[in-house]
Design a protein around this motif. Structure first.
Motif, PDB file in Angstrom:
ATOM      1  N   THR A 175       4.126   8.386  16.615  1.00  0.00           N
ATOM      2  CA  THR A 175       3.515   7.971  17.884  1.00  0.00           C
ATOM      3  C   THR A 175       4.501   7.988  19.045  1.00  0.00           C
ATOM      4  N   GLU A 176       5.700   7.446  18.812  1.00  0.00           N
ATOM      5  CA  GLU A 176       6.681   7.348  19.894  1.00  0.00           C
ATOM      6  C   GLU A 176       7.134   8.752  20.347  1.00  0.00           C
ATOM      7  N   SER A 177       7.449   9.628  19.396  1.00  0.00           N
ATOM      8  CA  SER A 177       7.850  10.999  19.751  1.00  0.00           C
ATOM      9  C   SER A 177       6.707  11.739  20.430  1.00  0.00           C
ATOM     10  N   SER A 178       5.489  11.502  19.976  1.00  0.00           N
ATOM     11  CA  SER A 178       4.323  12.148  20.591  1.00  0.00           C
ATOM     12  C   SER A 178       4.210  11.736  22.048  1.00  0.00           C
ATOM     13  N   ARG A 179       4.433  10.448  22.294  1.00  0.00           N
ATOM     14  CA  ARG A 179       4.336   9.927  23.660  1.00  0.00           C
ATOM     15  C   ARG A 179       5.395  10.591  24.549  1.00  0.00           C
ATOM     16  N   GLU A 180       6.599  10.773  24.003  1.00  0.00           N
ATOM     17  CA  GLU A 180       7.670  11.427  24.775  1.00  0.00           C
ATOM     18  C   GLU A 180       7.315  12.879  25.109  1.00  0.00           C
ATOM     19  N   ILE A 181       6.776  13.576  24.113  1.00  0.00           N
ATOM     20  CA  ILE A 181       6.386  14.973  24.333  1.00  0.00           C
ATOM     21  C   ILE A 181       5.292  15.055  25.402  1.00  0.00           C
ATOM     22  N   MET A 182       4.326  14.155  25.314  1.00  0.00           N
ATOM     23  CA  MET A 182       3.222  14.190  26.280  1.00  0.00           C
ATOM     24  C   MET A 182       3.694  13.816  27.678  1.00  0.00           C
ATOM     25  N   ALA A 183       4.676  12.913  27.766  1.00  0.00           N
ATOM     26  CA  ALA A 183       5.227  12.553  29.085  1.00  0.00           C
ATOM     27  C   ALA A 183       5.891  13.774  29.722  1.00  0.00           C
ATOM     28  N   ILE A 184       6.553  14.590  28.907  1.00  0.00           N
ATOM     29  CA  ILE A 184       7.195  15.808  29.425  1.00  0.00           C
ATOM     30  C   ILE A 184       6.131  16.792  29.928  1.00  0.00           C
ATOM     31  N   LEU A 185       5.087  16.999  29.121  1.00  0.00           N
ATOM     32  CA  LEU A 185       4.028  17.929  29.531  1.00  0.00           C
ATOM     33  C   LEU A 185       3.330  17.431  30.797  1.00  0.00           C
ATOM     34  N   ASP A 186       3.083  16.122  30.838  1.00  0.00           N
ATOM     35  CA  ASP A 186       2.427  15.511  31.996  1.00  0.00           C
ATOM     36  C   ASP A 186       3.251  15.743  33.268  1.00  0.00           C
ATOM     37  N   ALA A 187       4.575  15.565  33.162  1.00  0.00           N
ATOM     38  CA  ALA A 187       5.447  15.760  34.327  1.00  0.00           C
ATOM     39  C   ALA A 187       5.462  17.225  34.762  1.00  0.00           C
ATOM     40  N   LEU A 188       5.462  18.142  33.796  1.00  0.00           N
ATOM     41  CA  LEU A 188       5.460  19.575  34.137  1.00  0.00           C
ATOM     42  C   LEU A 188       4.197  19.930  34.910  1.00  0.00           C
ATOM     43  N   ASN A 189       3.085  19.337  34.515  1.00  0.00           N
ATOM     44  CA  ASN A 189       1.822  19.601  35.204  1.00  0.00           C
ATOM     45  C   ASN A 189       1.793  18.939  36.585  1.00  0.00           C
ATOM     46  N   LYS A 190       2.155  17.665  36.629  1.00  0.00           N
ATOM     47  CA  LYS A 190       2.040  16.918  37.886  1.00  0.00           C
ATOM     48  C   LYS A 190       3.086  17.315  38.907  1.00  0.00           C
ATOM     49  N   GLU A 191       4.337  17.501  38.452  1.00  0.00           N
ATOM     50  CA  GLU A 191       5.427  17.727  39.401  1.00  0.00           C
ATOM     51  C   GLU A 191       5.610  19.204  39.739  1.00  0.00           C
ATOM     52  N   GLN A 192       5.268  20.084  38.797  1.00  0.00           N
ATOM     53  CA  GLN A 192       5.503  21.509  39.048  1.00  0.00           C
ATOM     54  C   GLN A 192       4.222  22.317  39.110  1.00  0.00           C
ATOM     55  N   GLY A 193       3.110  21.640  38.886  1.00  0.00           N
ATOM     56  CA  GLY A 193       1.833  22.351  38.944  1.00  0.00           C
ATOM     57  C   GLY A 193       1.666  23.363  37.832  1.00  0.00           C
TER      58      GLY A 193
END
Ligand code: ADP
Ligand code: MG
Length: 237
Positions: A175-193
């Protein structure tokens, strides 16, 4: 429209048996979207991702990427599109064993005519974007599952793609590693489009996306927007 799939069919023939993995699937995805693809095992999710990623061609139907009809392209042109525009992340990480994190992340730059020094700088920067600064020299066996998946994301990002395809990227993670991976993907989408298409079985992982598409028996069963589309121009292009 970035991705347009129109009445896609994919039929595998195994001897006498015919498997219809996609049966008339129609789906469009805009630049900047973060889409979760869900559906039962065997519903055709990976088949669809392979077609979207230009790793495979549909049996019938039309797929266009950035306005280009992919069906008409030669395999070297498809490879060029994959290398320039698309990053892939898989459930099983697919890192090269006995090869450092840095060299794994450098791999897509190998055919680019980029100097070795520049390759290293780009891979180092990609690794630091996923929080792996200081681990460049580590081998896959010296890294946790979550860290290995982050190396795989760095490798997917290093060449500056505008589209990231992630097929069950958290399927082998806690769960914890999954959350970290999703935070990275979320930032790539939100910050870099960056446009992200994510296959997952888990609703809490799908909740990171702004749109949820459910596939059943090779067709779209439901498709709903759960958040507005980020309107950012991609920086990697
Ligand atoms: P999912 O990713 O949703 O679990 P897949 O796209 O992997 O589903 O598979 C859809 C269907 O196509 C399944 O019945 C699967 O067994 C079949 N299939 C997938 N790839 C192949 C292949 N290379 N050869 C034959 N059948 C395949
Ligand atoms: Mg699959």
């Amino acid at each position: 429209m970035l991705i347009e799939c129109q009445d896609l069919w994919k039929i595998y023939r195994l001897g006498d048996v015919e498997v219809q993995a996609l049966r008339g699937l129609t789906l469009s995805i805009e630049q900047g979207e973060f889409v979760a693809i869900m559906g039962a095992s065997g519903s055709g999710k990976s088949t669809l991702m392979n077609i979207i990623g230009c790793l495979d061609q549909p049996t019938r139907g039309r797929y266009s990427l950035n306005g280009v009809d992919v069906a008409g392209l030669r395999s070297d042109q498809l490879a060029e599109i994959r290398n320039r525009q698309i990053g892939f992340v898989f459930q099983s990480f697919n890192l090269i064993p006995r090869t450092s994190a840095l060299e794994n992340a450098q791999l897509p730059l190998f055919y680019r005519g980029v100097s070795l020094r520049e390759q290293r700088a780009m891979a180092t920067s990609a690794l630091s974007r996923v929080g792996l600064q200081g681990r460049e020299g580590h081998y896959p066996t010296q890294l946790s599952g979550g860290q290995q998946q982050r190396v795989a994301i760095a490798r997917a990002l290093v060449a500056g793609p505008s589209l990231l395809l992630a097929d069950e990227p958290t399927g082998n993670l806690d769960t914890e590693s999954s959350r970290e991976i999703m935070a990275i993907l979320d930032a790539l989408n939100k910050e870099q489009g960056m446009t992200i298409i994510l296959v997952t079985h888990e609703t809490d992982i799908a909740a990171y996306a702004g749109r949820e598409v459910v596939i059943k028996d090779g067709r779209v069963q439901s498709d709903r927007q759960t958040r507005p589309v980020a309107r950012l121009s991609p920086s990697g292009a």
